[in-house]
Design an enzyme around this catalytic site. Sequence first.
Site, mmCIF file in Angstrom:
data_model
loop_
_atom_site.group_PDB
_atom_site.id
_atom_site.type_symbol
_atom_site.label_atom_id
_atom_site.label_comp_id
_atom_site.label_asym_id
_atom_site.label_seq_id
_atom_site.Cartn_x
_atom_site.Cartn_y
_atom_site.Cartn_z
ATOM 1 N N HIS A 84 9.176 16.567 12.725
ATOM 2 C CA HIS A 84 9.737 17.933 12.567
ATOM 3 C C HIS A 84 11.133 18.075 13.064
ATOM 4 O O HIS A 84 11.787 17.511 13.673
ATOM 5 C CB HIS A 84 8.510 19.006 13.332
ATOM 6 C CG HIS A 84 8.796 18.828 15.025
ATOM 7 N ND1 HIS A 84 9.709 19.637 15.671
ATOM 8 C CD2 HIS A 84 8.096 18.121 15.720
ATOM 9 C CE1 HIS A 84 9.431 19.070 16.896
ATOM 10 N NE2 HIS A 84 8.422 18.366 16.883
ATOM 11 N N CYS A 101 5.219 14.202 19.406
ATOM 12 C CA CYS A 101 5.694 14.147 17.969
ATOM 13 C C CYS A 101 7.423 13.765 18.017
ATOM 14 O O CYS A 101 7.931 13.402 19.040
ATOM 15 C CB CYS A 101 5.790 15.700 17.570
ATOM 16 S SG CYS A 101 3.931 16.306 17.338
#
Length: 495
Positions: free
Chosen positions: A379, A398
Amino acid sequence: MNRSPLIRIPLLALLGASTLSLATPSVAAPPVVAPTLPTPAQPAPTSPAPGMVQAIPAAPLPAPIPPLSAAQEAWANDWLKQGAAQGLMARQKASGPLSGEALVRAVLDRAKALSTGRVDTADFLEVWALRPAPFDPRPSLARAVAEDRLAQWANSLTPPYAGYDGLRKGLVRYEAIRDQGGWPTLTAQSAPDVVRARIAIEDSAVTPGEKLSDILQRAQRRYGLNPTGLLDTRTLAALNVSMDDRIAAIMANMERWRWMPRNLPVNRVQVNIAAAVLTMFEGDQPISSMRAVTGSPDNATPMLMSNIHSIVVNPPWNVPMSIARRELFPKGRATLIKQGYKIVKTPEGGERIVQPAGPNSALGRLKFDFANPFAVYLHDTPSRGKFSSYDRLASHGCIRLEKPVSLAELMVASDPELNGQIQSLIDEGKTQRVSLPKEVAVYLLYWTAFASNNGTMSFRADPYGWDKLLANKIEASSRRVDPTAAPAATIALKD
């Protein structure tokens, strides 16, 4: 513009379902790591007649292996002695020659270890979800014996990658350095000639008249450090990593190569978790690379392979409860609301925190989705400062991206309706999901040791402590199942 692969998702719909994860099974299971062949249609099962006992089909017999000739037995015993050179044990183990069924068992075990790894997947950490495909070496060994092609068969077992071969050669070199006494421990007061000589042990490019600052810069690049050309604290620590730890890192990375599929998709995204770098491959060649931020030592990014199927533009962030309890709820409701968070009731009567889409969202403007049981994804991020650092292991697991728009454009370039439109979609400000014209394979890998084209080894820090742990597991597994390791295991127990 008609964007057929573009699915607009109402913002409230996304706020109502966790954008942080796919549904996680109650018992975490590793993702599928290799495509499977379609299962042929099976006839409908029939029930046995009353009073009849239904026969259970017998398991197929293992492929018979012809008896080895004397020359083949001699070759196989010599081949088994090469386990240390392949990183399957820390040192060469002395053993007598094997014969008959004992030799065949040892050869089969070694073949499986070279093809899929020495460590059994039952002994993996849960986050080592990069699992090797099953492999039965018996049929191919039977053919190799019958055709007298054992050497060719053995050469086909190891990973067919230059990365693995470079580590194999590096292991030979570093074991030779160890056997010659290793390297000295440096201090901040070490003389320049001592520092030069220490670096030259690993770097054959060092020349007598070369400036020490240039030598240090080259070493710092090999260790993934800021190339200041100064003997700073981090450079000193990297130069003083023990020889045993460097060998353990090489062994661990060789083992991870054995977990890789034998054929990688030519178009793929690879993330080196330890180096915090993402590389995009097209036609099996790297075409783009960027810095990333990966999981901190307390929030390890898992090793896995999957497929990126879609991109969420302007994503909201449904904060995981673990982060909400630990980091956000303690701030108090008023502070959270003032910072733009929303506190939403759950069906169970509890509360969760949602950060709406926007320029300050922790997910930035783009989120790349792929199936996995760990709720991780790639992301964007509004916090750009970390990308200029050489220490970029700071996420909750992440992967934050330095150039997410560029990556998204590469992924949709084959669709004329989407090519060049990612920034326009972002500027619309709406939360929407873009289905990729073709799924893109993604590999989250943990490489802490690798060789350059000239054979010089580069290393990265082992932030999760996985190298030494895996090297110990390799050695323990070797002692349990490898007959050539038995004498050394006995000596170790006596010591």
